[in-house]
Design a protein around this motif. Sequence first.
Motif, PDB file in Angstrom:
ATOM      1  N   ARG A 113      39.916  35.860  31.520  1.00 60.25           N
ATOM      2  CA  ARG A 113      38.919  36.608  32.160  1.00 60.25           C
ATOM      3  C   ARG A 113      38.955  36.615  33.817  1.00 60.25           C
ATOM      4  O   ARG A 113      37.986  37.302  34.287  1.00 60.25           O
ATOM      5  CB  ARG A 113      37.483  36.303  31.535  1.00 60.25           C
ATOM      6  N   ARG A 114      39.895  35.680  34.219  1.00 63.72           N
ATOM      7  CA  ARG A 114      39.809  35.638  35.670  1.00 63.72           C
ATOM      8  C   ARG A 114      41.314  36.142  36.168  1.00 63.72           C
ATOM      9  O   ARG A 114      42.319  35.993  35.706  1.00 63.72           O
ATOM     10  CB  ARG A 114      39.963  34.145  36.108  1.00 63.72           C
TER      11      ARG A 114
ATOM     12  N   ARG B 242      43.395  37.734  40.150  1.00 66.72           N
ATOM     13  CA  ARG B 242      43.539  38.094  41.576  1.00 66.72           C
ATOM     14  C   ARG B 242      44.197  39.327  41.613  1.00 66.72           C
ATOM     15  O   ARG B 242      44.744  40.189  40.781  1.00 66.72           O
ATOM     16  CB  ARG B 242      44.285  37.448  42.232  1.00 66.72           C
TER      17      ARG B 242
ATOM     18  N   ARG C  96      32.899  37.644  42.191  1.00 69.74           N
ATOM     19  CA  ARG C  96      33.402  36.185  42.671  1.00 69.74           C
ATOM     20  C   ARG C  96      32.454  35.682  43.851  1.00 69.74           C
ATOM     21  O   ARG C  96      31.806  36.562  44.500  1.00 69.74           O
ATOM     22  CB  ARG C  96      34.646  36.178  43.193  1.00 69.74           C
TER      23      ARG C  96
ATOM     24  N   GLU D  99      38.920  33.317  42.524  1.00 72.53           N
ATOM     25  CA  GLU D  99      39.173  34.496  41.663  1.00 72.53           C
ATOM     26  C   GLU D  99      38.261  35.100  41.021  1.00 72.53           C
ATOM     27  O   GLU D  99      37.070  34.886  41.298  1.00 72.53           O
ATOM     28  CB  GLU D  99      39.955  33.639  40.124  1.00 72.53           C
ATOM     29  N   TRP D 100      38.521  36.378  40.877  1.00 69.66           N
ATOM     30  CA  TRP D 100      37.593  37.312  40.188  1.00 69.66           C
ATOM     31  C   TRP D 100      37.215  36.855  38.770  1.00 69.66           C
ATOM     32  O   TRP D 100      38.076  36.717  37.959  1.00 69.66           O
ATOM     33  CB  TRP D 100      38.145  38.992  40.217  1.00 69.66           C
ATOM     34  N   GLN D 101      35.952  37.106  38.419  1.00 71.56           N
ATOM     35  CA  GLN D 101      35.347  37.034  36.992  1.00 71.56           C
ATOM     36  C   GLN D 101      34.864  38.443  36.635  1.00 71.56           C
ATOM     37  O   GLN D 101      34.318  38.743  37.052  1.00 71.56           O
ATOM     38  CB  GLN D 101      34.225  36.039  37.158  1.00 71.56           C
TER      39      GLN D 101
ATOM     40  N   THR E  90      45.276  35.078  35.743  1.00 76.23           N
ATOM     41  CA  THR E  90      45.378  33.592  35.615  1.00 76.23           C
ATOM     42  C   THR E  90      44.742  32.941  34.627  1.00 76.23           C
ATOM     43  O   THR E  90      45.243  31.873  34.136  1.00 76.23           O
ATOM     44  CB  THR E  90      44.757  32.974  37.170  1.00 76.23           C
TER      45      THR E  90
ATOM     46  N   ALA F 124      33.888  43.075  38.318  1.00 78.79           N
ATOM     47  CA  ALA F 124      34.297  41.768  38.356  1.00 78.79           C
ATOM     48  C   ALA F 124      33.402  41.392  39.431  1.00 78.79           C
ATOM     49  O   ALA F 124      33.057  42.191  40.529  1.00 78.79           O
ATOM     50  CB  ALA F 124      35.629  41.136  38.242  1.00 78.79           C
TER      51      ALA F 124
END
Length: 440
Positions: free
Chosen positions: A329-330, A332, A281, A289-291, A326, A279
């Motif tokens: 695909r996102r 924490r 960000r 947030e991480w993608q 969250t 991922a």
Amino acid sequence: MNSPLALAKWLSADRHPQHVVAFAGQKCFTQTDLMKDVQRIYRWLHCQPGKRWALCFDNSYDFIAALLATLHAGKTPVLPGHSREAQLREQRRHFCGVISDVPLNLDCPVLNPQTLDVPALTSFEPVPEDAGVVFFTSGSTGEPTQIFKTLRALDEEIVWLAALWGEDLHDCRLVGSVSHQHLYGFTFRVMLPMALGLACDALMIHFPEQLAARAAHPLLFISSPAFLKRLDINLAAPVFKRVISAAGKLDDDTAQQALPWLKTPVSEIYGTTETGVLAWREHAQPDPEWQAFPAVQFTQQGDGWRVASPLIHQGHVQLDDILEFTAQRRFRLIGRRDRIVKIEEKRISLSEIERRLMALPGIEDAAVVPVTRGKRIALGAVVVAPKADATSKQQWREALSAWLEPLAIPRFWRVVERIPLNSQSKRAWAQLQELFDETR
């Protein structure tokens, strides 16, 4: 930008002979130089018995030449991640010889490419389709674990990164403050520039002054959170096309303090040696947030997560990190599940340090915990050593230095009669941590 060039085609004649592959200070290394330097290692290595060869170089250009020679000779490159003699002896069963610019006293062939003549250029054998590279990472047991990465997966990873950032990287040079001897540095300081045709710095940057001195060209800077914390904003900043950070979580304060000097938000990568990139960000705002990358799939299993990806040799692995999604695909990162800690972006196995301590004369038992003092993390060792005296701690430190990096050598020590246990006869980690509490 053109499609990334697969590793097996890096020696292709499609690139101009004077294309700059790498640089070190004012010296540039061209495609012609690379062909010659690969050829002299290849010619020697092609005639050698044995399949697996360890590559130990600090210079990234020399490493690239050795990597290509090894692969075209039909051998498997092994990256121990260091050049420490004692540890190479321990890992000796994993390779039949070493290619390095460091003098090493080992019971196997050790080749310094600088000692070889440059032969006339001839064609190379093609890289085998099933070729790959062996990396090492510390598992929860402390024993170094081999991770095999196929060239197919390494090339695919660059396709993902080029799709994400490739259009931003025209006409820039790549510099880095992380070692190419581990997967993050290998991916971003070797694979990415070679695949995209970017000139890469053969020398690793250690200090902000060295980074500021690279101002002649726009830069793609491959960094770590520890280096970004040490930026000197009083220095004149180069022009950055993009700044990428990984190998440890980048905190908001560091990212935001660096932004005015870098003049571009830091892009951060999440991944592991086992998984490759998972991922990303961008620190354009606090606590992003991480993608996840499109082809990466996360599946919850109990209190942890399993990840599946085309970049993983065995298809999927269980993550050490605890994730909180969250959106689809996102996510924490909210903690870790194992006994691996990161200190200044180095992945340190507490179990390995304990195993090393237990092997020392006079130590009957040992436990190692991370100790936070101010904003710094160091290691504390609790040992059972009935005959310890005033000189023992220094002797232990010196003995450990043959096996461990400086960051992995405990800074704080407590000698006890026995390691405290809880009601389940397991180690009482909270109580061990309290032994290093300065307020008690």
